[in-house]
Enzyme design. Structure first.
Site, PDB file in Angstrom:
ATOM      1  N   ARG A 162      11.367 -25.349  -1.105  1.00 39.57           N
ATOM      2  CA  ARG A 162      12.576 -25.083  -1.892  1.00 39.57           C
ATOM      3  C   ARG A 162      13.755 -25.883  -1.341  1.00 39.57           C
ATOM      4  O   ARG A 162      13.659 -26.484  -0.271  1.00 39.57           O
ATOM      5  CB  ARG A 162      12.877 -23.582  -1.847  1.00 39.57           C
TER       6      ARG A 162
ATOM      7  N   LEU B 198       4.421   4.851  10.160  1.00 35.40           N
ATOM      8  CA  LEU B 198       4.229   3.863   9.090  1.00 35.40           C
ATOM      9  C   LEU B 198       4.026   2.518   9.774  1.00 35.40           C
ATOM     10  O   LEU B 198       4.711   2.213  10.746  1.00 35.40           O
ATOM     11  CB  LEU B 198       5.477   3.822   8.180  1.00 35.40           C
TER      12      LEU B 198
ATOM     13  N   TRP C 187       8.885 -23.391   2.011  1.00 29.59           N
ATOM     14  CA  TRP C 187       9.702 -24.407   2.686  1.00 29.59           C
ATOM     15  C   TRP C 187      10.064 -25.536   1.731  1.00 29.59           C
ATOM     16  O   TRP C 187      11.008 -26.289   1.983  1.00 29.59           O
ATOM     17  CB  TRP C 187       8.957 -25.015   3.873  1.00 29.59           C
TER      18      TRP C 187
ATOM     19  N   HIS D 121      18.536 -13.054  -3.601  1.00 30.59           N
ATOM     20  CA  HIS D 121      17.879 -12.847  -2.309  1.00 30.59           C
ATOM     21  C   HIS D 121      18.593 -11.770  -1.490  1.00 30.59           C
ATOM     22  O   HIS D 121      17.951 -10.975  -0.818  1.00 30.59           O
ATOM     23  CB  HIS D 121      17.811 -14.154  -1.520  1.00 30.59           C
TER      24      HIS D 121
ATOM     25  N   ASP E  75       8.639 -10.670  -5.833  1.00 28.01           N
ATOM     26  CA  ASP E  75       8.970 -11.868  -6.612  1.00 28.01           C
ATOM     27  C   ASP E  75      10.022 -11.567  -7.680  1.00 28.01           C
ATOM     28  O   ASP E  75      10.113 -10.448  -8.190  1.00 28.01           O
ATOM     29  CB  ASP E  75       7.692 -12.420  -7.274  1.00 28.01           C
TER      30      ASP E  75
ATOM     31  N   GLY F 206      15.268 -14.834  -7.847  1.00 24.67           N
ATOM     32  CA  GLY F 206      16.037 -15.904  -8.465  1.00 24.67           C
ATOM     33  C   GLY F 206      16.314 -15.626  -9.933  1.00 24.67           C
ATOM     34  O   GLY F 206      17.456 -15.771 -10.401  1.00 24.67           O
ATOM     35  N   ARG F 207      15.273 -15.193 -10.650  1.00 30.70           N
ATOM     36  CA  ARG F 207      15.455 -14.915 -12.092  1.00 30.70           C
ATOM     37  C   ARG F 207      16.356 -13.708 -12.313  1.00 30.70           C
ATOM     38  O   ARG F 207      17.123 -13.653 -13.267  1.00 30.70           O
ATOM     39  CB  ARG F 207      14.084 -14.717 -12.758  1.00 30.70           C
ATOM     40  N   TRP F 208      16.273 -12.743 -11.412  1.00 29.97           N
ATOM     41  CA  TRP F 208      17.145 -11.567 -11.502  1.00 29.97           C
ATOM     42  C   TRP F 208      18.612 -11.999 -11.438  1.00 29.97           C
ATOM     43  O   TRP F 208      19.441 -11.559 -12.234  1.00 29.97           O
ATOM     44  CB  TRP F 208      16.824 -10.608 -10.353  1.00 29.97           C
TER      45      TRP F 208
HETATM   46  C1  IPE Z   1       5.332 -15.755  -3.868  1.00 35.75           C
HETATM   47  O1  IPE Z   1       6.409 -16.030  -4.662  1.00 35.75           O
HETATM   48  C2  IPE Z   1       5.747 -15.800  -2.437  1.00 35.75           C
HETATM   49  C3  IPE Z   1       6.654 -14.739  -2.029  1.00 35.75           C
HETATM   50  C4  IPE Z   1       7.048 -13.744  -2.754  1.00 35.75           C
HETATM   51  C5  IPE Z   1       7.109 -14.834  -0.684  1.00 35.75           C
HETATM   52  P1  IPE Z   1       6.724 -17.518  -5.183  1.00 35.75           P
HETATM   53  O2  IPE Z   1       7.780 -17.388  -6.190  1.00 35.75           O
HETATM   54  O3  IPE Z   1       6.976 -18.409  -4.031  1.00 35.75           O
HETATM   55  O4  IPE Z   1       5.311 -17.914  -5.797  1.00 35.75           O
HETATM   56  P2  IPE Z   1       4.934 -18.812  -7.040  1.00 35.75           P
HETATM   57  O5  IPE Z   1       5.529 -20.164  -6.808  1.00 35.75           O
HETATM   58  O6  IPE Z   1       5.511 -18.141  -8.246  1.00 35.75           O
HETATM   59  O7  IPE Z   1       3.444 -18.816  -7.070  1.00 35.75           O
HETATM   60  C1  IPE Z   2      10.994 -14.048  -4.351  1.00 30.65           C
HETATM   61  O1  IPE Z   2      11.843 -14.400  -5.372  1.00 30.65           O
HETATM   62  C2  IPE Z   2      11.571 -14.337  -2.981  1.00 30.65           C
HETATM   63  C3  IPE Z   2      10.925 -15.438  -2.260  1.00 30.65           C
HETATM   64  C4  IPE Z   2       9.842 -16.055  -2.621  1.00 30.65           C
HETATM   65  C5  IPE Z   2      11.536 -15.875  -1.028  1.00 30.65           C
HETATM   66  P1  IPE Z   2      11.908 -15.878  -5.952  1.00 30.65           P
HETATM   67  O2  IPE Z   2      12.893 -16.632  -5.148  1.00 30.65           O
HETATM   68  O3  IPE Z   2      10.555 -16.466  -5.993  1.00 30.65           O
HETATM   69  O4  IPE Z   2      12.479 -15.623  -7.396  1.00 30.65           O
HETATM   70  P2  IPE Z   2      11.981 -16.293  -8.749  1.00 30.65           P
HETATM   71  O5  IPE Z   2      10.492 -16.089  -8.816  1.00 30.65           O
HETATM   72  O6  IPE Z   2      12.346 -17.747  -8.685  1.00 30.65           O
HETATM   73  O7  IPE Z   2      12.703 -15.555  -9.815  1.00 30.65           O
HETATM   74 MG    MG Z   3       9.091 -16.586  -7.418  1.00 23.60          MG
END
Ligand code: IPE
Ligand code: IPE
Ligand code: MG
Length: 237
Positions: A63, A123, A61, A29, A12, A15-17
């Site tokens: 998003r 692995l 989905w 991503h 996770d 996006g914030r990174w």
């Molecule tokens: C969890 O991350 C799902 C994955 C890393 C694939 P999200 O960013 O989708 O989860 P929430 O919305 O913070 O719970």
């Molecule tokens: C995790 O990063 C990747 C997926 C869930 C596909 P995020 O896309 O959730 O990134 P943040 O949490 O918005 O920063």
């Molecule tokens: Mg996230």
């Protein structure tokens, strides 16, 4: 250092990174996906036997269309590249989740990767794609109900082992350590059944920055815990 047998990671913070760098989410991503490659090498070198990563949830989905499209493109490329990664690390790859929702070419790439890597056992790498634990358990219950309906299984025979055997992770030991990057402290519908006795480790580091040193830190932390099951220490189990 005792190395956990099975490490699961919620990837996770992509996006914030990217946002912190003034870049679009898609850039996060791309970097996150690249980071997954070196993770497999590190995990193999550290002697971890099972690795499970949460890459796309049943909820993801929702998003925006462009973001989902970017992720699908990355999966397409990654699934192809992963053949080389599996050769390099003698790693077997299994996708968990309901892959029927993906475009046919992605489903084909998944089958190809799973078949190609089935020869390896150094692995075991599970990638959760269109994965949601509630969906996985629902699908398992549906399969069990079919068996009961056909008469091959009696209701009184159903126990935890029956459920386990019908999950996408059937036959794989439960995770010893769950890592979530990106600072959130929730499980977000990941492996709800399998995490019953797993140790949790959260870090504020965003996924694209989670490197080998951070992984070792998580394992060190895991080593400081005393694992208990029902109040009994692991060695007394
Ligand atoms: C969890 O991350 C799902 C994955 C890393 C694939 P999200 O960013 O989708 O989860 P929430 O919305 O913070 O719970
Ligand atoms: C995790 O990063 C990747 C997926 C869930 C596909 P995020 O896309 O959730 O990134 P943040 O949490 O918005 O920063
Ligand atoms: Mg996230």
């Amino acid at each position: 250092m005792t190395v956990p047998q099975h490490v699961a990671i919620i990837l996770d913070g992509n996006g914030r990174w990217a946002k912190a760098k003034g870049m679009p989410r898609s850039y996060g991503h791309i970097k996150g996906c690249a980071n997954l490659e070196s993770l497999c090498d590190d995990v193999k070198e550290l002697g971890i036997s099972y690795l499970t990563v949460y890459a796309f949830s049943t909820e993801n989905w929702k998003r925006s269309r462009p973001e989902v499209d970017t992720l699908m493109k990355l999966f397409r490329d990654y699934l192809k590249r992963c053949i080389k990664i599996s050769d390099r690390n003698e790693m077997r790859v299994k996708i968990i989740g309901d892959i029927s929702a993906f475009d046919q070419d992605i489903q084909d790439a998944i089958v190809k990767l799973e078949e190609h890597s089935a020869r390896y056992d150094k692995l075991y790498f599970q990638i959760a794609l269109n994965y949601g634990s509630r969906d996985e358990i629902s699908r398992a219950v549906r399969k069990i109900a079919e068996e009961v309906k056909s008469g091959s299984l009696l209701p009184e025979e159903i126990g935890p082992n029956t459920i386990e055997a019908h999950l996408d992770t059937a036959g794989v030991p439960d995770p010893d350590l769950l890592i979530r990057t990106g600072g959130e402290q929730r499980v977000s519908n990941f492996l709800l059944w399998q995490l019953a006795y797993t140790e949790f480790y959260y870090t504020d580091i965003y996924w694209p920055d989670f490197n080998r040193a951070e992984l070792v830190k998580a394992i060190d932390h895991y080593n400081q815990r005393e694992r208990r099951y029902g109040g009994v220490r692991e060695d007394k189990k």
